[in-house]
Write an enzyme that holds these catalytic residues in place. Structure first.
Site, PDB file in Angstrom:
ATOM      1  N   ARG A  88       0.872  -1.195   0.000  1.00  0.00           N
ATOM      2  CA  ARG A  88       0.000   0.000   0.000  1.00  0.00           C
ATOM      3  C   ARG A  88       0.906   1.243   0.000  1.00  0.00           C
ATOM      4  O   ARG A  88       1.887   1.290   0.750  1.00  0.00           O
ATOM      5  CB  ARG A  88      -0.936   0.007   1.217  1.00  0.00           C
ATOM      6  CG  ARG A  88      -1.949  -1.147   1.164  1.00  0.00           C
ATOM      7  CD  ARG A  88      -3.044  -0.981   2.185  1.00  0.00           C
ATOM      8  NE  ARG A  88      -3.941   0.107   1.845  1.00  0.00           N
ATOM      9  CZ  ARG A  88      -4.855   0.589   2.698  1.00  0.00           C
ATOM     10  NH1 ARG A  88      -4.967   0.099   3.918  1.00  0.00           N
ATOM     11  NH2 ARG A  88      -5.649   1.580   2.330  1.00  0.00           N
ATOM     12  N   ASP A 237      -2.244   8.977   7.821  1.00  0.00           N
ATOM     13  CA  ASP A 237      -1.400   7.956   7.183  1.00  0.00           C
ATOM     14  C   ASP A 237      -0.017   8.495   6.872  1.00  0.00           C
ATOM     15  O   ASP A 237       0.955   7.737   6.813  1.00  0.00           O
ATOM     16  CB  ASP A 237      -2.067   7.442   5.915  1.00  0.00           C
ATOM     17  CG  ASP A 237      -3.279   6.622   6.294  1.00  0.00           C
ATOM     18  OD1 ASP A 237      -4.334   7.225   6.555  1.00  0.00           O
ATOM     19  OD2 ASP A 237      -3.139   5.398   6.402  1.00  0.00           O
ATOM     20  N   ASN A 247      -4.980  11.610   5.117  1.00  0.00           N
ATOM     21  CA  ASN A 247      -5.785  10.657   5.904  1.00  0.00           C
ATOM     22  C   ASN A 247      -6.913  10.157   5.007  1.00  0.00           C
ATOM     23  O   ASN A 247      -7.037  10.574   3.842  1.00  0.00           O
ATOM     24  CB  ASN A 247      -6.324  11.324   7.178  1.00  0.00           C
ATOM     25  CG  ASN A 247      -6.914  10.309   8.145  1.00  0.00           C
ATOM     26  OD1 ASN A 247      -6.279   9.278   8.427  1.00  0.00           O
ATOM     27  ND2 ASN A 247      -8.104  10.548   8.656  1.00  0.00           N
TER      28      ASN A 247
HETATM   29  O1  MRU Z   1      -7.385   2.572   4.291  1.00  0.00           O
HETATM   30  P1  MRU Z   1      -7.130   2.453   5.756  1.00  0.00           P
HETATM   31  O2  MRU Z   1      -8.271   1.862   6.512  1.00  0.00           O
HETATM   32  O3  MRU Z   1      -5.816   1.772   6.037  1.00  0.00           O
HETATM   33  O4  MRU Z   1      -6.998   3.970   6.238  1.00  0.00           O
HETATM   34  C1  MRU Z   1      -6.814   4.228   7.593  1.00  0.00           C
HETATM   35  C2  MRU Z   1      -6.822   5.659   7.932  1.00  0.00           C
HETATM   36  O5  MRU Z   1      -6.978   6.519   7.095  1.00  0.00           O
HETATM   37  C3  MRU Z   1      -6.532   6.024   9.364  1.00  0.00           C
HETATM   38  O6  MRU Z   1      -7.200   7.190   9.734  1.00  0.00           O
HETATM   39  C4  MRU Z   1      -5.019   6.254   9.520  1.00  0.00           C
HETATM   40  O7  MRU Z   1      -4.299   5.151   9.042  1.00  0.00           O
HETATM   41  C5  MRU Z   1      -4.627   6.534  10.916  1.00  0.00           C
HETATM   42  S1  MRU Z   1      -4.701   5.106  11.937  1.00  0.00           S
HETATM   43  C6  MRU Z   1      -4.077   5.483  13.458  1.00  0.00           C
END
Ligand code: MRU
Length: 349
Positions: A88, A237, A247
């Protein structure tokens, strides 16, 4: 907390399958690093810190199967790191964890046997998990000062225990505020299209007895304008050196509506989510996922057969809409180019 997001178990990586929540609580146990990489890609595990932990465990798992001859070991490890790096693109914790495992090898390759080095990699992956849980509590302790008794907090996506080794980042602030005896209420955006808010945040806050109400994403503006929301807290992220915050898609609209209504917008971020190598958010890689995740909810089609769709998975909120960034090493306030770096570099002291 009654569940474990991820654990190392005798050479196997065990993780709660977040694709099935909340309907089913099922743990997957992987004994091969390709499976761990696939689990990250498919979002069996998700959330920036949890992705980093899973990658570190996958690397350790792959490393122990490599030959004990130095060149073959190093080549094999490089291959594993590449597979992990391709899972990812947005969460910088993935690359942070890969780098941390690589640096351990670089530091010890001349002094340890390969077999001892493998043991060290296994220990390091478990240390990353343990440290993550500890630092999340510190994020909560720093952030709880922004929460007053009786506050309503709006959050987006899941920055909870499920997105981390445990405890969460945004939810750590909520959990510590609740532990301090403050009465809080949370409005959780459902977070289309993957429904992290509905499926995951609502589920985990309910387990903890924190008062949570689910809203659809398009209700956030209404609630922010209505005076019902006292503050927003989200995760990230990847946050750039100037405080631009990547995010989950939809975060930017929440930040805009919060700004327009003078409601503070906080970001809870472990320093492993801060990427000082990027001057601003323009160069943060934004993941685009399958359009099917938009045209269907689960297995049910919600659009005409053959409809074209886009699934941009993250957005970038400009730093000017971010009231403060709450890290395990303290709070960064604007101007972020001066306040973020010292908190990240604190770890190297
Ligand atoms: O696609 P995801 O579910 O991995 O995205 C997660 C998010 O956007 C969260 O807000 C981010 O990773 C912060 S987690 C502490």
């Amino acid at each position: 907390m009654s569940f474990e997001t991820i654990a190392w178990q005798d050479g196997k990586v065990k993780m709660l399958n977040q694709l099935l929540l909340p309907a089913e609580i099922r743990y997957e146990v992987y004994d091969e690093f390709h499976q761990v990489a696939e689990a990250i890609r498919k979002m069996v595990i998700r959330g920036a810190p949890a992705i980093g932990i899973a990658a570190a465990m996958g690397i350790a798992q792959g490393a122990i199967t490599l030959p004990n001859e130095r060149t073959a070991f190093l080549q094999g490890l490089e291959h594993i790191n590449q597979i992990m790096a391709q899972t990812r693109p947005t969460a910088v914790n993935l690359f942070w964890a890969i780098d941390r495992m690589k640096r351990l090898v670089e530091r010890q390759i001349d002094t340890l046997s390969i077999s001892d080095l493998k043991d060290r990699l296994v220990q390091e992956a478990q240390t990353i998990l343990r440290e993550d849980i500890e630092l999340n509590r510190r994020i909560g302790e720093h952030g709880a000062r922004f929460v007053r008794n009786g506050d309503t907090i709006l959050t987006h996506c899941n920055a909870g225990a499920l997105a981390t080794g445990g405890y969460g980042t945004a939810t750590a602030v909520m959990r510590i505020a609740a532990e301090q005896g403050k009465t809080i209420r949370v409005l959780a955006d459902e977070t289309r299209p993957y429904l992290q808010g509905a499926r995951l945040t609502a589920w985990e806050l309910m387990q903890d007895g924190i008062d949570v109400e689910l809203i659809t994403d398009n209700m956030a503006g209404h609630f922010l304008k209505s005076g019902e929301v006292d503050l927003c807290i989200v995760g990230t992220d990847r946050t750039a050196a100037n405080g631009d915050v990547a995010n989950k898609i939809g975060t930017y609209m929440v930040a805009l509506a919060a700004h327009a209504n003078d409601i503070p917008f906080y970001v809870a971020a472990p320093t492993s989510s801060i990427d000082l190598s990027l001057a601003n958010g323009d160069s943060i890689p934004i993941e685009e996922r399958s359009a099917e995740e938009v045209t269907r909810i689960g297995n049910t089609p919600i659009a005409p057969h053959g409809a074209r769709a886009r699934h941009v998975a993250f957005d970038v909120t400009p730093a000017r809409y971010v009231t403060a960034i709450i890290t395990e090493n303290g709070i960064a306030s604007p101007p972020y180019p001066f306040t973020l770096a010292p908190l990240v570099q604190h770890n190297n002291k």
